[in-house]
Every structure is written in C-alpha cells, then in structure tokens.
Design an enzyme around this catalytic site. Structure first.
Site, short mmCIF file in Angstrom:
data_model
loop_
_atom_site.label_atom_id
_atom_site.label_comp_id
_atom_site.label_asym_id
_atom_site.label_seq_id
_atom_site.Cartn_x
_atom_site.Cartn_y
_atom_site.Cartn_z
N GLN A 1 0.68 -1.16 -0.14
CA GLN A 1 0.18 -0.05 -0.04
C GLN A 1 1.29 0.84 0.11
OE1 GLN A 1 -1.45 0.39 4.74
NE2 GLN A 1 -1.63 -1.46 3.65
N HIS B 1 0.03 5.79 0.74
CA HIS B 1 -0.96 6.49 1.43
C HIS B 1 -0.31 7.98 0.68
CE1 HIS B 1 -1.95 3.91 4.09
NE2 HIS B 1 -0.16 4.27 4.89
N GLU C 1 3.11 8.26 7.95
CA GLU C 1 3.34 7.34 9.25
C GLU C 1 4.33 6.92 9.99
OE1 GLU C 1 0.41 4.64 7.83
OE2 GLU C 1 2.50 3.01 7.08
N HIS D 1 4.40 0.45 0.90
CA HIS D 1 5.06 -0.14 2.54
C HIS D 1 4.10 -1.20 2.41
CE1 HIS D 1 2.31 2.73 3.73
NE2 HIS D 1 2.36 1.88 4.38
N ARG E 1 -4.33 0.66 -2.17
CA ARG E 1 -3.75 -0.55 -2.04
C ARG E 1 -3.32 -1.29 -3.29
NH1 ARG E 1 -8.58 -2.91 -0.14
NH2 ARG E 1 -8.57 -3.12 2.65
#
Length: 326
Positions: free
Chosen positions: A94, A96, A113, A170, A190
């Site tokens: 995936q 972001h 993150e 990641h 995804r």
C-alpha cells in the site's frame, strides 16, 4: 489537571491475530483483530476516556468541546493517531497520499506514519520502498505484477524504527508487532493484496492501482533520520524523529529505570503509551498506575509531572502546533 486515560478502538483485519489480547490483555472482539487504535480522535473510530470527569467521552468529542486541554489548537480535528498492529499474516502492499492530494481527492488528511517494532519473528521483514527509477517504469511493473522485481524487502527485528512518509510503498508482513504513530487519516491505496478473498464478502479486496501510481514517490529515497539518545535523570531518551524531517509529529522512546521528573516544555500536550514494563505517573498530588498497554494524553494544564518505575514508553507530540503554543 488529570491525564486522559483511553481505551482502544479495535479493528478486525483479514491479516490480524490475537496478540492484542495475549500480550496487552485487551478485551478484543472474536476472530482476527489486526489493529488497536490506542490513541484516536478519528471520526467514529475514536478512543474513549476511561476515567475521570470526562469518562465515557470519545477523544474526538473531548478535543472539540475542551480545546483548552490541548492548548487551544487551530487544527480542527485531533491531528495524530497511534495504533498497535498485529500482523499475523502479510498486509497488502500500500501507499498513502500527502496532504494536498488527500484533501483534493478524498476530503481527508494525508497519511505520513512511522513504525516502532516491538516484536518480530525470526526472518521477519517489511516492504519499504521500491526499485523503479521513473513513474513509467513503476506503472509498467505494477501492471505486469512484477512484485519481486519492484518491491524492497527490509529485514526487521525488535527495536527497529521506520519513518514512512506519504508516497512510500510499504507493508508489514507476518510476524511483526508494531506501534504506529501517524497523521490522523485512514486514506490507504492498495497496490496488491496477494489475491486474497474476504470471507465476509466473497470478493477480493479493492485495489487502487492508478491512485497508487499517482501518489508514489519516484524514485524511492530513504529518509535521512537523525536518531539521538541522551540521558535525563533515570531516563534514557531516544529521539526517533522530529521536525523538519517529520513535519507532522515528534516521537520519542523513553527507557526508564527509576525516576524522571519532566514537563510539557515546548509541546501543547503529549501522547503516551507503555510498551514494556510498568510504573507510575505522578502529577498535581495524584498518582496513577501505568502498565503494559496503558495509553493516555497529558493535557496542556499538566505542566509538570513525574514518571517512576521500570518501563519503556513511547511519547509523541504534534508537529503542526509549533507556532500555536501557549
């Protein structure tokens, strides 16, 4: 003047397991549970205050109705989200989006993150980055399903730390237990999910191929972290990441064996999670017990406080609030 102790919000996941119960003794739902949102103010998936005058309120409602506890921030929503992730199987590949893309396309925040690895099985690894040199090469390998050629596999062990900026491909894989600190967002694209079928729906989980290609950083570049360690009283403080490398949050690992008197200093509030051992928090003449899996927020009014015991805690603070401190 009291800390905000929180109970997690749990998410069943196709790749989850039972470690959140086995290790932290959380009262998790039946089945495969992959995520505990231990400090969350995100929409309906917020943590709930467990004691004190605000008992029963969600963190989101506390943030909106009692901004003084957070230094009267300008951010409209609670900006950070902390999770425990139990990868009993491989997660999907995936990526972001950043803030600009997420606001335009998803009406949400972007998602940068970080992972601090608490446990890792022998031979465990993560997917972190890719080998494509151009976006065209990235798209070509994705459409051809050349995952072994495209993806970077990085071995992991307990104590490792990874900063995962938006745009980084990641995935955690089987055997990893991590604490994740991130922007408060749930926007995930995804790339690949091993062609797994969700038993509830009987269908493969949705992929977001074009959006993933659009937002992936090409070529991949590892962040240049500047991890520092210093001693303060009986605490060893490791600064894992901070602005300007991480504009959205500060993150520290604290190993305590004894007493650590400290305070908010330059931060409007702190997010605290106990990931090893146990101890106590003392503030304003009161003492609070801390054990493995305890999660809390130290609000703006608690300027000074003391940790005692033998434990490892992870502390974070918002980065975007730097110009709005009291």
């Amino acid at each position: 003047m009291e800390p905000l102790f929180l109970t997690p919000y749990f998410r069943p996941k196709i790749w989850g397991g039972r470690k959140l119960d086995d290790i932290f003794h959380y009262d998790i739902p039946e089945g495969k549970v992959g995520e505990a949102w231990i400090i969350s103010g995100y929409k309906d998936d917020a943590s709930v205050v467990t004691e004190g005058p605000l008992k029963g309120m969600s963190l989101r409602d506390v943030y909106l109705k009692h901004p003084e506890l957070f230094g009267n921030p300008k951010a409209k929503e609670f900006p950070l989200l902390v999770k425990f992730l139990d990868a009993n199987d491989n997660l999907s590949m995936q990526v972001h989006p950043d803030d600009d893309y997420a606001r335009k396309v998803e009406n949400d925040s972007g998602k940068t993150e970080s992972w601090y690895v608490m446990q890792a099985d022998p031979g465990a690894y993560i997917i972190y980055g890719h080998h494509a040199k151009t976006r065209e090469e990235l798209a070509d390998m994705i459409h051809k399903g050349e995952w072994d050629k495209l993806l970077r596999k990085v071995p992991v062990k307990a104590g490792d730390f990874f900063y995962v900026p938006a745009g980084t491909i990641h995935a955690l894989t089987k055997g990893c237990l991590v604490i994740e600190t991130q922007q408060s967002s749930d926007v995930t694209y995804r790339l690949y999910d091993y062609d797994r079928v969700d038993k509830k729906t009987g269908k493969k989980r949705e992929l977001h191929t074009q959006k993933s290609i659009d937002v992936t950083t090409v070529p991949h570049v590892d962040p240049k972290l500047d991890i520092k360690t210093n001693k303060d009283q009986d605490a060893e403080i490791k600064t894992l990441v901070e602005p300007p490398i991480s504009p959205h949050f500060y993150l520290w690992q604290i190993d305590l064996d004894g007493t650590w008197k400290t305070g908010l200093k330059n931060h409007p509030y702190l997010l605290v999670s106990v990931i090893k051992g146990e101890g106590k928090l003392e503030a304003d003449g009161k003492t609070y017990n801390l054990k493995l899996g305890t999660n809390l927020i130290i609000p703006n009014e608690m300027k000074k406080f003391t940790f005692t015991g033998k434990m490892r805690i992870v502390i974070s603070a918002p980065g975007e609030e730097l110009n709005h401190l009291i």
